[in-house]
Motif scaffolding. Structure first.
Motif, PDB file in Angstrom:
ATOM      1  N   ALA A 162      -6.045  -1.703  19.349  1.00  0.00           N
ATOM      2  CA  ALA A 162      -7.240  -2.513  19.101  1.00  0.00           C
ATOM      3  C   ALA A 162      -8.506  -1.673  19.278  1.00  0.00           C
ATOM      4  CB  ALA A 162      -7.264  -3.717  20.035  1.00  0.00           C
ATOM      5  N   LYS A 163      -8.543  -0.883  20.364  1.00  0.00           N
ATOM      6  CA  LYS A 163      -9.731  -0.057  20.601  1.00  0.00           C
ATOM      7  C   LYS A 163      -9.809   1.087  19.596  1.00  0.00           C
ATOM      8  CE  LYS A 163     -12.141  -0.940  23.415  1.00  0.00           C
ATOM      9  NZ  LYS A 163     -13.253  -1.935  23.414  1.00  0.00           N
ATOM     10  N   ALA A 164      -8.651   1.634  19.202  1.00  0.00           N
ATOM     11  CA  ALA A 164      -8.653   2.684  18.184  1.00  0.00           C
ATOM     12  C   ALA A 164      -9.146   2.140  16.851  1.00  0.00           C
ATOM     13  CB  ALA A 164      -7.247   3.266  18.038  1.00  0.00           C
ATOM     14  N   ALA A 165      -8.747   0.900  16.529  1.00  0.00           N
ATOM     15  CA  ALA A 165      -9.216   0.270  15.295  1.00  0.00           C
ATOM     16  C   ALA A 165     -10.727   0.088  15.321  1.00  0.00           C
ATOM     17  CB  ALA A 165      -8.511  -1.066  15.088  1.00  0.00           C
ATOM     18  N   CYS A 166     -11.273  -0.257  16.484  1.00  0.00           N
ATOM     19  CA  CYS A 166     -12.727  -0.428  16.591  1.00  0.00           C
ATOM     20  C   CYS A 166     -13.459   0.867  16.257  1.00  0.00           C
ATOM     21  CB  CYS A 166     -13.105  -0.907  17.990  1.00  0.00           C
ATOM     22  SG  CYS A 166     -12.625  -2.610  18.350  1.00  0.00           S
ATOM     23  N   LEU A 167     -12.902   2.010  16.722  1.00  0.00           N
ATOM     24  CA  LEU A 167     -13.505   3.294  16.376  1.00  0.00           C
ATOM     25  C   LEU A 167     -13.492   3.503  14.867  1.00  0.00           C
ATOM     26  CD1 LEU A 167     -12.124   5.884  18.979  1.00  0.00           C
ATOM     27  CD2 LEU A 167     -14.419   4.912  18.853  1.00  0.00           C
ATOM     28  N   ALA A 168     -12.355   3.213  14.238  1.00  0.00           N
ATOM     29  CA  ALA A 168     -12.221   3.428  12.798  1.00  0.00           C
ATOM     30  C   ALA A 168     -13.150   2.506  12.010  1.00  0.00           C
ATOM     31  CB  ALA A 168     -10.768   3.198  12.378  1.00  0.00           C
ATOM     32  N   LEU A 169     -13.240   1.250  12.418  1.00  0.00           N
ATOM     33  CA  LEU A 169     -14.069   0.292  11.685  1.00  0.00           C
ATOM     34  C   LEU A 169     -15.556   0.605  11.842  1.00  0.00           C
ATOM     35  CD1 LEU A 169     -12.169  -3.042  12.500  1.00  0.00           C
ATOM     36  CD2 LEU A 169     -11.837  -1.436  10.612  1.00  0.00           C
ATOM     37  N   LYS A 170     -15.913   1.208  12.959  1.00  0.00           N
ATOM     38  CA  LYS A 170     -17.304   1.612  13.156  1.00  0.00           C
ATOM     39  C   LYS A 170     -17.675   2.754  12.220  1.00  0.00           C
ATOM     40  CE  LYS A 170     -20.464   3.414  16.686  1.00  0.00           C
ATOM     41  NZ  LYS A 170     -20.585   3.859  18.108  1.00  0.00           N
ATOM     42  N   ASP A 171     -16.749   3.701  12.061  1.00  0.00           N
ATOM     43  CA  ASP A 171     -17.028   4.856  11.206  1.00  0.00           C
ATOM     44  C   ASP A 171     -16.822   4.549   9.725  1.00  0.00           C
ATOM     45  OD1 ASP A 171     -17.586   6.288  13.458  1.00  0.00           O
ATOM     46  OD2 ASP A 171     -15.782   7.523  13.425  1.00  0.00           O
ATOM     47  N   VAL A 172     -15.946   3.606   9.423  1.00  0.00           N
ATOM     48  CA  VAL A 172     -15.678   3.233   8.018  1.00  0.00           C
ATOM     49  C   VAL A 172     -15.891   1.728   7.888  1.00  0.00           C
ATOM     50  CG1 VAL A 172     -14.059   3.455   6.100  1.00  0.00           C
ATOM     51  CG2 VAL A 172     -13.892   5.029   8.028  1.00  0.00           C
ATOM     52  N   PRO A 173     -17.129   1.271   7.791  1.00  0.00           N
ATOM     53  CA  PRO A 173     -17.439  -0.164   7.821  1.00  0.00           C
ATOM     54  C   PRO A 173     -16.838  -0.970   6.682  1.00  0.00           C
ATOM     55  CG  PRO A 173     -19.389   1.136   7.257  1.00  0.00           C
ATOM     56  CD  PRO A 173     -18.353   2.094   7.710  1.00  0.00           C
TER      57      PRO A 173
ATOM     58  N   ALA B 177      -6.886   8.834  17.582  1.00  0.00           N
ATOM     59  CA  ALA B 177      -7.261   8.184  18.841  1.00  0.00           C
ATOM     60  C   ALA B 177      -6.034   7.839  19.670  1.00  0.00           C
ATOM     61  CB  ALA B 177      -8.075   6.927  18.556  1.00  0.00           C
ATOM     62  N   ILE B 178      -4.935   7.481  19.014  1.00  0.00           N
ATOM     63  CA  ILE B 178      -3.698   7.169  19.741  1.00  0.00           C
ATOM     64  C   ILE B 178      -3.056   8.442  20.276  1.00  0.00           C
ATOM     65  CG2 ILE B 178      -1.371   6.234  19.523  1.00  0.00           C
ATOM     66  CD1 ILE B 178      -3.561   4.116  19.624  1.00  0.00           C
ATOM     67  N   GLU B 179      -3.089   9.501  19.484  1.00  0.00           N
ATOM     68  CA  GLU B 179      -2.481  10.758  19.916  1.00  0.00           C
ATOM     69  C   GLU B 179      -3.304  11.457  20.989  1.00  0.00           C
ATOM     70  OE1 GLU B 179       0.127  11.959  15.989  1.00  0.00           O
ATOM     71  OE2 GLU B 179      -1.819  12.930  16.274  1.00  0.00           O
ATOM     72  N   ASP B 180      -4.606  11.143  21.048  1.00  0.00           N
ATOM     73  CA  ASP B 180      -5.482  11.703  22.082  1.00  0.00           C
ATOM     74  C   ASP B 180      -6.378  10.580  22.610  1.00  0.00           C
ATOM     75  OD1 ASP B 180      -7.069  13.178  23.744  1.00  0.00           O
ATOM     76  OD2 ASP B 180      -8.082  14.316  22.163  1.00  0.00           O
ATOM     77  N   PRO B 181      -5.863   9.743  23.535  1.00  0.00           N
ATOM     78  CA  PRO B 181      -6.623   8.579  23.999  1.00  0.00           C
ATOM     79  C   PRO B 181      -7.975   8.887  24.623  1.00  0.00           C
ATOM     80  CG  PRO B 181      -4.310   8.446  24.673  1.00  0.00           C
ATOM     81  CD  PRO B 181      -4.538   9.822  24.146  1.00  0.00           C
ATOM     82  N   MET B 182      -8.228  10.144  24.993  1.00  0.00           N
ATOM     83  CA  MET B 182      -9.540  10.511  25.518  1.00  0.00           C
ATOM     84  C   MET B 182     -10.637  10.186  24.512  1.00  0.00           C
ATOM     85  SD  MET B 182     -11.212  11.643  28.086  1.00  0.00           S
ATOM     86  CE  MET B 182      -9.927  12.404  29.102  1.00  0.00           C
ATOM     87  N   ARG B 183     -10.304  10.215  23.214  1.00  0.00           N
ATOM     88  CA  ARG B 183     -11.278   9.870  22.192  1.00  0.00           C
ATOM     89  C   ARG B 183     -11.801   8.447  22.366  1.00  0.00           C
ATOM     90  NH1 ARG B 183     -11.206  12.783  17.190  1.00  0.00           N
ATOM     91  NH2 ARG B 183      -9.917  14.660  17.295  1.00  0.00           N
ATOM     92  N   LEU B 184     -10.959   7.568  22.907  1.00  0.00           N
ATOM     93  CA  LEU B 184     -11.376   6.188  23.110  1.00  0.00           C
ATOM     94  C   LEU B 184     -12.447   6.096  24.192  1.00  0.00           C
ATOM     95  CD1 LEU B 184      -7.877   4.451  23.045  1.00  0.00           C
ATOM     96  CD2 LEU B 184      -9.538   4.610  21.188  1.00  0.00           C
TER      97      LEU B 184
END
Length: 403
Positions: free
Chosen positions: A237-248, A392-399
């Motif tokens: 869910a949090k990884a998706a939020c990152l993606a949706l922010k960058d690709v609206p 983001a899943i492979e490197d959760p620090m990105r979250l």
């Protein structure tokens, strides 16, 4: 005096429903706000409460009939006693003729059933008046109904008086069951999505090692602090939020000849319910913590099992995550949930050989699928969004650092 009971307002864009079950029989005593009927709508089951205390009167419509908002479905007889006080009158058996002669005459079903028990009774076709409850004060539990259904299934079929000829060694049967309103709506919406949207799916695979290690390291302290298990869904869910922010565009929708972009993420989470797949909405996921996401999803999952989801729970949503992995799916092409434009499909984790730094190693891998509406989302945008989720899943620090 008879008080009319009408179909209540069912929610935005919902104008009709089907009588799923009568919870009270004519002649039963009812209290104020006590459910007397269950309605099946396009999205959820809705209980109809009694507006007054009294005695259940006439049932105007039968189970399975379709009714519109505001339609009369039953009456409640005034319970004021002859002395003029407000003491509810005792139950009057046979005061009103039953709406159907097929209803059980036993009083065992008079006690109010919990929503989960009622859903189980409907799903398995069990008469609750024939069961003995094992719950508190002899109340029926969902386990009682499931056990009765299993016993009924395992019991030998009664011999027919005039058996039809059949081929030797064959046991061919057919059963015709009317689709529930929810299932009809699911079928219609999914077909509509295929017809109207330009559907395309892009795939990637994801190394789950880092997330699994993070869960293992922090699961005990997380559960102790927040009272909920740390699952995979909060990470995605949090990884998706990152993606949706960058690709609206992946978090947008088409309305007429306009594109509506959202600066928030209302996440639709597909969960299994007794009558089919339902998609409650976790709102403002982009502002939630991991614990809040896990608690919200777990709460909706429990409500789905009990059949207590409300219209508000199901309304809206800007992006969907569907986890077929819990059922063992290795790969799929999920269908978008209109009017949304994209859905992320998760699958089972499977150890596979992969190349890392020139060496073949065994890693826990998951296939990811992003289905999207090509009318609004270009291939480059879809691939980019899925790649952001994977990284983001492979490197959760990105979250943590919003990268």
């Amino acid at each position: 005096m008879a008080i009319e009971v009408k179909v209540p307002t069912l929610g935005e864009s919902v104008t009709e429903a089907t009588i799923g079950e009568w919870l009270k029989k004519p002649g039963d005593a009812v209290a104020v706000d006590e459910p007397i009927a269950s309605l099946e709508t396009d999205k959820v089951a809705v209980e109809v409460p009694s507006p007054v205390a009294g005695v259940m009167g006439k049932q105007v419509v039968a189970v399975g009939e379709t009714v519109e908002v505001g339609a009369l479905i039953a009456t409640i007889e005034d319970s004021v006693s002859p002395a003029g006080d407000d003491t509810p009158a005792p139950r009057v058996k046979d005061a009103v003729a039953p709406a159907s002669s097929t209803e059980p005459a036993d009083d065992a079903g008079d006690a109010a059933l919990s929503p989960s028990v009622r859903r189980a009774v409907l799903e398995h076709g069990i008469d609750p008046s024939t069961l003995k409850g094992t719950g508190k004060d002899g109340r029926l539990t969902k386990e009682d109904v499931v056990a009765a259904a299993k016993a009924k299934k395992d019991a030998p079929a009664p011999a027919a008086s005039t058996p039809a000829p059949a081929a030797a060694g064959s046991d061919r049967r057919e059963e015709r069951v009317k689709m529930t309103r929810l299932r009809q709506t699911i079928a219609r919406r999914l077909k509509s999505a295929q017809t109207e949207a330009a559907l395309l799916t892009t795939f990637n695979d994801c190394d789950m090692t880092a997330v699994i290690e993070a869960r293992e390291a922090y699961k005990d302290v997380f559960a102790k602090k927040h009272g909920i298990k740390l699952g995979f869904m909060s990470f995605f869910a949090k990884a998706a939020c990152l993606a949706l922010k960058d690709v609206p565009a992946v978090n947008a929708k088409i309305e007429g000849d306009e594109i509506i972009y959202h600066d928030y993420v209302d996440l639709s989470v597909a969960v299994s319910a007794p009558n089919g797949l339902v998609v409650p909405v976790v709102r403002d996921v982009n502002q939630m913590s991991f614990a809040q996401v896990e608690q919200a999803i777990a709460g909706y999952g429990q409500k789905a099992k009990e059949g207590t989801l409300t219209m508000q729970d199901m309304t809206g949503g800007t992006f969907t995550i569907s986890n077929g992995g819990v059922f063992g799916s290795l790969m799929s092409t999920p269908i978008i949930n209109p009017p949304q434009s994209a859905v992320l499909g998760l699958h089972r984790i499977e150890e596979r050989p992969v190349a890392r730094n020139g060496q073949v190693v065994i890693r826990p891998m998951m296939y990811l699928a992003l289905s999207y509406d090509h009318r609004i989302i270009d291939g480059r945008e879809a691939v980019t969004a899925l790649k952001i989720i994977k990284e983001a899943i492979e490197d959760p620090m990105r979250l943590l650092i919003d990268l």
